[in-house]
Write a protein that holds these residues in place. Structure first.
Motif, PDB file in Angstrom:
ATOM      1  N   TRP A 147       0.817  -1.210   0.000  1.00 20.52           N
ATOM      2  CA  TRP A 147       0.000   0.000   0.000  1.00 20.52           C
ATOM      3  C   TRP A 147       0.855   1.267   0.000  1.00 20.52           C
ATOM      4  O   TRP A 147       0.403   2.329  -0.440  1.00 20.52           O
ATOM      5  CB  TRP A 147      -0.924   0.009   1.213  1.00 20.52           C
ATOM      6  N   PHE A 148       2.086   1.130   0.469  1.00 25.62           N
ATOM      7  CA  PHE A 148       2.967   2.289   0.560  1.00 25.62           C
ATOM      8  C   PHE A 148       4.183   2.181  -0.360  1.00 25.62           C
ATOM      9  O   PHE A 148       5.176   2.877  -0.165  1.00 25.62           O
ATOM     10  CB  PHE A 148       3.406   2.495   2.012  1.00 25.62           C
ATOM     11  N   TYR A 149       4.110   1.292  -1.357  1.00 25.54           N
ATOM     12  CA  TYR A 149       5.136   1.293  -2.396  1.00 25.54           C
ATOM     13  C   TYR A 149       5.103   2.651  -3.096  1.00 25.54           C
ATOM     14  O   TYR A 149       4.052   3.313  -3.163  1.00 25.54           O
ATOM     15  CB  TYR A 149       4.876   0.182  -3.419  1.00 25.54           C
ATOM     16  N   SER A 150       6.225   3.048  -3.655  1.00 28.56           N
ATOM     17  CA  SER A 150       6.343   4.381  -4.249  1.00 28.56           C
ATOM     18  C   SER A 150       5.283   4.644  -5.322  1.00 28.56           C
ATOM     19  O   SER A 150       4.793   5.770  -5.453  1.00 28.56           O
ATOM     20  CB  SER A 150       7.744   4.568  -4.842  1.00 28.56           C
ATOM     21  N   GLN A 151       4.898   3.621  -6.070  1.00 26.80           N
ATOM     22  CA  GLN A 151       3.917   3.816  -7.144  1.00 26.80           C
ATOM     23  C   GLN A 151       2.479   3.879  -6.626  1.00 26.80           C
ATOM     24  O   GLN A 151       1.562   4.233  -7.373  1.00 26.80           O
ATOM     25  CB  GLN A 151       4.038   2.715  -8.211  1.00 26.80           C
ATOM     26  N   TYR A 152       2.267   3.533  -5.343  1.00 30.74           N
ATOM     27  CA  TYR A 152       0.906   3.510  -4.790  1.00 30.74           C
ATOM     28  C   TYR A 152       0.675   4.474  -3.634  1.00 30.74           C
ATOM     29  O   TYR A 152      -0.488   4.764  -3.313  1.00 30.74           O
ATOM     30  CB  TYR A 152       0.562   2.092  -4.311  1.00 30.74           C
ATOM     31  N   ILE A 153       1.716   4.933  -2.982  1.00 29.19           N
ATOM     32  CA  ILE A 153       1.549   5.658  -1.716  1.00 29.19           C
ATOM     33  C   ILE A 153       0.653   6.890  -1.858  1.00 29.19           C
ATOM     34  O   ILE A 153      -0.237   7.124  -1.025  1.00 29.19           O
ATOM     35  CB  ILE A 153       2.922   6.041  -1.104  1.00 29.19           C
ATOM     36  N   ASP A 154       0.856   7.661  -2.911  1.00 28.11           N
ATOM     37  CA  ASP A 154       0.024   8.864  -3.084  1.00 28.11           C
ATOM     38  C   ASP A 154      -1.443   8.488  -3.286  1.00 28.11           C
ATOM     39  O   ASP A 154      -2.346   9.151  -2.750  1.00 28.11           O
ATOM     40  CB  ASP A 154       0.528   9.695  -4.267  1.00 28.11           C
ATOM     41  N   GLN A 155      -1.673   7.419  -4.050  1.00 32.95           N
ATOM     42  CA  GLN A 155      -3.050   6.972  -4.282  1.00 32.95           C
ATOM     43  C   GLN A 155      -3.676   6.426  -2.996  1.00 32.95           C
ATOM     44  O   GLN A 155      -4.858   6.651  -2.732  1.00 32.95           O
ATOM     45  CB  GLN A 155      -3.068   5.896  -5.361  1.00 32.95           C
ATOM     46  N   THR A 156      -2.879   5.716  -2.211  1.00 32.65           N
ATOM     47  CA  THR A 156      -3.373   5.159  -0.950  1.00 32.65           C
ATOM     48  C   THR A 156      -3.824   6.263   0.000  1.00 32.65           C
ATOM     49  O   THR A 156      -4.924   6.223   0.560  1.00 32.65           O
ATOM     50  CB  THR A 156      -2.286   4.301  -0.274  1.00 32.65           C
ATOM     51  N   LEU A 157      -2.989   7.277   0.171  1.00 34.75           N
ATOM     52  CA  LEU A 157      -3.314   8.377   1.070  1.00 34.75           C
ATOM     53  C   LEU A 157      -4.486   9.198   0.539  1.00 34.75           C
ATOM     54  O   LEU A 157      -5.371   9.613   1.309  1.00 34.75           O
ATOM     55  CB  LEU A 157      -2.087   9.254   1.284  1.00 34.75           C
TER      56      LEU A 157
END
Length: 281
Positions: A147-157
């Motif tokens: 969920w906090f991989y670089s490619q997903y973190i912004d989307q997760t938050l």
């Protein structure tokens, strides 16, 4: 506002005399801390009478973070249909209603297992879950690093902000895919939750050893670690009105000590001074 407490109220020996009745512990606990994490709710859907009792045993301004039942957070491998999931969630929500009526629920904590990874079906489940418990503040904690991989973190938050999830910021061992980094990013302007799990990397991952569930939280934060956190907490205060902090590192009885230590660093006093409280019982 900053509220500091620990997970559960029964096992923190520093707070009680040797022969203190278990029935008195919650009321004594509430003289030390203004908030507690209720984790018995994770293991079963409890009778409403339990919550009625706990509401009466605590002051009006006391708060509970209620850990969601493990069936709801998919810790069980049993398949459940959508209708079965709805019934289970409904039963859980009904059980905690006495604390809601007493206005003592700070939030429901949904802590998902390490296999709950960042993928479409799990995002869909979070949306479904949020709809089912929409009248309650909901706190979200991941145990899967994707969920906090670089490619997903912004989307997760951004997802948490848009959908109304309170981000649970974790301090825990950095132990691979089954742990998450500390992300100092509130997603709710009113409340942010921080949970301290300790930093025992060996204990966190070594699920094959005896008493693993106890050993994994065996850790005592030192002064330097807590001083750094105190600075981070004060910065987080600029982004969220209330910060709730819960220490879960109690395998060795360290949670209450560390919670009191952090309160002192932040200049927080709840009720009488510690020395006065320890002389009361």
């Amino acid at each position: 506002m900053i509220k500091i407490g620990v997970t559960g109220w029964g096992d923190h020996d520093i707070l009680y005399k040797e022969r203190t009745s278990s029935k008195r512990k919650l009321s004594i606990y509430s003289t030390y801390f203004p908030i507690v994490e209720l984790d018995a709710s994770y293991y079963s859907i409890l009778p409403t009478s339990n919550y009625q009792k706990w509401a009466l045993q605590t002051p009006n301004d006391f708060s509970f973070v209620i850990k969601a039942y493990n069936g709801i957070t998919l810790h069980s491998n049993s398949f459940r249909s959508k209708s079965e999931q709805k019934k289970m969630i409904e039963s859980f929500i009904h059980s905690i209603n006495p604390l809601q009526e007493a206005e003592k629920i700070k939030g429901i904590l949904f802590q998902f297992p390490p296999w709950f990874s960042c993928k479409r079906e799990n995002v869909d489940y979070l949306r479904f879950l949020k709809e089912e418990v929409n009248e309650y503040p909901v706190m979200l904690e991941f145990r899967n690093r994707t969920w906090f991989y670089s490619q997903y973190i912004d989307q997760t938050l951004a997802f948490m902000e848009k959908e109304g999830w309170i981000h649970t910021i974790c301090d825990e061992p950095q132990a691979g895919i089954g742990s998450v980094p500390t992300i100092l990013h509130p997603t709710n302007k009113d409340v942010t939750l921080i949970r301290f799990h300790g930093r025992n990397v060996y204990g966190w991952n070594n699920s094959g050893q005896e008493n693993w569930r106890k050993v994994r939280f065996l850790y005592r934060y030192n002064q330097e670690e807590l001083e750094k956190w105190a600075k981070d907490i004060l910065k987080l205060q600029e982004q969220t009105k209330e910060i709730c902090i819960l220490f879960n590192n109690n395998s060795g009885g360290d949670a209450a000590d560390n919670a009191i230590q952090l309160m002192k660093l932040l200049g927080i006093q709840h009720g009488p001074s510690l020395s006065e409280q320890l002389g009361l019982f």
